[in-house]
Design an enzyme around this catalytic site. Structure first.
Site, PDB file in Angstrom:
ATOM      1  N   HIS A  23     -17.426  24.798  28.179  1.00 34.18           N
ATOM      2  CA  HIS A  23     -16.835  23.186  28.009  1.00 34.18           C
ATOM      3  C   HIS A  23     -17.408  23.079  29.164  1.00 34.18           C
ATOM      4  CE1 HIS A  23     -12.827  21.193  27.098  1.00 34.18           C
ATOM      5  NE2 HIS A  23     -13.770  20.196  27.922  1.00 34.18           N
ATOM      6  N   HIS A  25     -18.023  18.671  30.996  1.00 29.31           N
ATOM      7  CA  HIS A  25     -19.239  17.362  31.193  1.00 29.31           C
ATOM      8  C   HIS A  25     -19.819  17.271  32.287  1.00 29.31           C
ATOM      9  CE1 HIS A  25     -15.684  16.357  28.032  1.00 29.31           C
ATOM     10  NE2 HIS A  25     -14.707  17.201  28.698  1.00 29.31           N
ATOM     11  N   GLY A 185     -12.004  11.902  24.944  1.00 27.06           N
ATOM     12  CA  GLY A 185     -11.659  11.200  25.361  1.00 27.06           C
ATOM     13  C   GLY A 185      -9.988  11.064  25.162  1.00 27.06           C
ATOM     14  N   HIS A 214     -12.550  17.777  21.199  1.00 22.83           N
ATOM     15  CA  HIS A 214     -11.689  18.175  21.742  1.00 22.83           C
ATOM     16  C   HIS A 214     -10.682  17.825  21.419  1.00 22.83           C
ATOM     17  CE1 HIS A 214     -13.840  17.883  24.846  1.00 22.83           C
ATOM     18  NE2 HIS A 214     -13.024  17.447  26.081  1.00 22.83           N
ATOM     19  N   GLU A 217      -5.311  18.990  22.975  1.00 25.93           N
ATOM     20  CA  GLU A 217      -4.724  18.547  24.917  1.00 25.93           C
ATOM     21  C   GLU A 217      -4.317  17.021  24.882  1.00 25.93           C
ATOM     22  OE1 GLU A 217      -8.348  16.121  26.576  1.00 25.93           O
ATOM     23  OE2 GLU A 217      -7.472  16.779  28.650  1.00 25.93           O
ATOM     24  N   ASP A 295     -14.294  22.372  32.396  1.00 19.18           N
ATOM     25  CA  ASP A 295     -14.061  20.811  32.055  1.00 19.18           C
ATOM     26  C   ASP A 295     -15.377  20.146  33.373  1.00 19.18           C
ATOM     27  OD1 ASP A 295     -13.123  18.921  30.523  1.00 19.18           O
ATOM     28  OD2 ASP A 295     -11.259  19.150  30.529  1.00 19.18           O
TER      29      ASP A 295
HETATM   30  N1  ADE Z   1     -13.755  13.500  29.098  1.00 18.69           N
HETATM   31  C1  ADE Z   1     -13.756  14.824  30.538  1.00 18.69           C
HETATM   32  N2  ADE Z   1     -13.157  15.257  30.531  1.00 18.69           N
HETATM   33  C2  ADE Z   1     -12.176  15.030  29.593  1.00 18.69           C
HETATM   34  C3  ADE Z   1     -11.190  15.461  28.249  1.00 18.69           C
HETATM   35  N3  ADE Z   1     -10.680  16.629  29.826  1.00 18.69           N
HETATM   36  N4  ADE Z   1     -10.197  15.286  28.060  1.00 18.69           N
HETATM   37  C4  ADE Z   1     -11.167  13.933  27.453  1.00 18.69           C
HETATM   38  N5  ADE Z   1     -12.320  13.349  27.385  1.00 18.69           N
HETATM   39  C5  ADE Z   1     -12.699  13.844  28.633  1.00 18.69           C
HETATM   40 ZN    ZN Z   2     -13.562  18.140  28.216  1.00 23.09          ZN
END
Ligand code: ADE
Ligand code: ZN
Length: 361
Positions: A23, A25, A185, A214, A217, A295
């Site tokens: 996980h 990005h 998102g 995702h 969260e 992340d």
């Molecule tokens: N894109 C990058 N980081 C994110 C996160 N923590 N939650 C949702 N989308 C993301």
């Molecule tokens: Zn993420």
């Protein structure tokens, strides 16, 4: 440099342990120097002071609409970042540098999340975009660096037609390095989204793409239920708020659906005030397969070895538990079978050398 004398639950010990990251990005992993260089090259203005660019609270007031959540402000910053890169060569270089940094943390395989919507020059050409990144990842792998699989992400605010179009294009063009699809998102802004993406995820599934979502969260347990039942997610990114629903915890554990937890990110975005309040250990003790990840490492100023060490210190994880975490990171990944097996074998050799092999659990 050797890590043997430092012990496994230490920065060099964890760094030396073969592991996967599942996980992270790409957008959140671009280093400050690379952003400043690209902005200077393209003549694009910085949204805030260079030295505090990753702190969106220091950005221009115009970049901060009232009512914005920290996550939505951060996602807008990712749009700015993406607007800086317009050539395939720039993308290949970003990809190569990403893989090299992963290797420096002892990561031999990564599922990287990339969302074409953040990249203004590329969002209408997602296959060419991912192909350019895939070329950089392939060069890195050929040089012995971390192998990377791409999870193409759908932004939560996309329509169902846009999501289906993206998946159809990717299945038709099969950019190199693509392994799966994702949704990311801010669910607090978009509301419940899984019903909108069910058809796109069905197409992806039938086309042989892996699926990570995702949830749990910016949504509560209901977002995780939706990801499982409507999107047939094979892995949940974050997933931490599943802990609020014992039936859901049981379901994740029984079905072996791993969660890609990112503790520093959750604290930065205000989900938990402190690491000792974070549910990562409780989820693991309840039988959920837990992985610990970064992340958005550049933006959050973290690395995977930092995340693992912080957890080990906060929750008393010993050598055996840390080796188990590394083992689960490979098992939770979408790595090709051969890559996963190689990673697990390298891990077993390293754990034996550190005297932690038999104590693994
Ligand atoms: N894109 C990058 N980081 C994110 C996160 N923590 N939650 C949702 N989308 C993301
Ligand atoms: Zn993420």
């Amino acid at each position: 440099m050797t890590a043997v004398s430092a012990g496994l639950v230490s920065m060099p010990g964890i760094r030396s342990l073969p592991k996967a990251e599942v996980h992270v990005h790409l957008e959140g992993a671009i280093e400050l120097a690379d952003l400043l260089e690209a902005a200077a090259h393209t003549g694009v203005a910085l949204p805030g002071p260079a030295a505090t660019l990753f702190d969106t609270s220091t950005h221009e007031p115009s970049a901060r609409p009232s009512g914005a959540t920290p996550l939505s402000a951060f996602l807008r910053f990712l749009d700015w970042e993406g607007s800086l890169f317009s050539t395939p060569q720039q993308l290949a270089r970003l990809a190569y540098r990403f893989a090299a940094r992963q290797s420096a943390s002892g990561i031999s395989y990564t599922d990287v999340i990339v969302n074409p919507a953040h990249w203004a020059s590329w969002r209408r050409r997602p296959a060419a975009f991912l192909d350019a990144l895939g070329a950089g990842f392939a060069d890195a792998a050929a040089d012995g660096l971390c192998a990377v699989g791409i999870c193409a992400s759908i932004l939560r605010t996309a329509s169902s037609a846009e999501a289906e179009e993206l998946v159809t294009t990717l299945l038709g063009e099969r950019p190199q390095g693509l392994v799966g699809v994702s949704v990311d998102g801010d669910e607090r802004v978009s509301g419940r989204t899984a019903p909108r993406f069910a058809d796109a995820f069905g197409l992806a599934r039938r086309g042989g793409l892996r699926r990570t979502v995702h949830a749990g969260e910016s949504s509560g347990p209901e977002g995780v239920w939706d990801a499982l039942t409507l999107l047939h997610a094979e892995r949940i990114d974050h997933g931490v708020r599943a802990v609020e629903d014992p039936r859901l915890v049981d379901r994740l554990a029984a079905d072996g659906v791993p969660v890609g937890v990112c503790p520093t990110s959750n604290i930065a975005l205000g989900l938990y005030a402190r690491l000792d309040e974070h549910p990562v250990d409780a989820l693991a003790r309840d039988g959920v397969t837990v992985t610990v990840n970064t992340d958005d490492p550049a933006a959050l100023g973290t690395r995977i070895e930092t995340e693992w060490l912080l957890c080990a210190q906060a929750f008393g994880w010993d050598d055996g538990r840390v080796v188990g975490l590394a083992r689960d990171s490979f098992r939770a990944s979408f790595a090709p079978d051969g890559v996963r097996e190689e990673g697990l074998e390298a891990l077993a050799r390293r754990a034996d050398a550190m005297g932690a092999g038999e104590r693994e659990r």
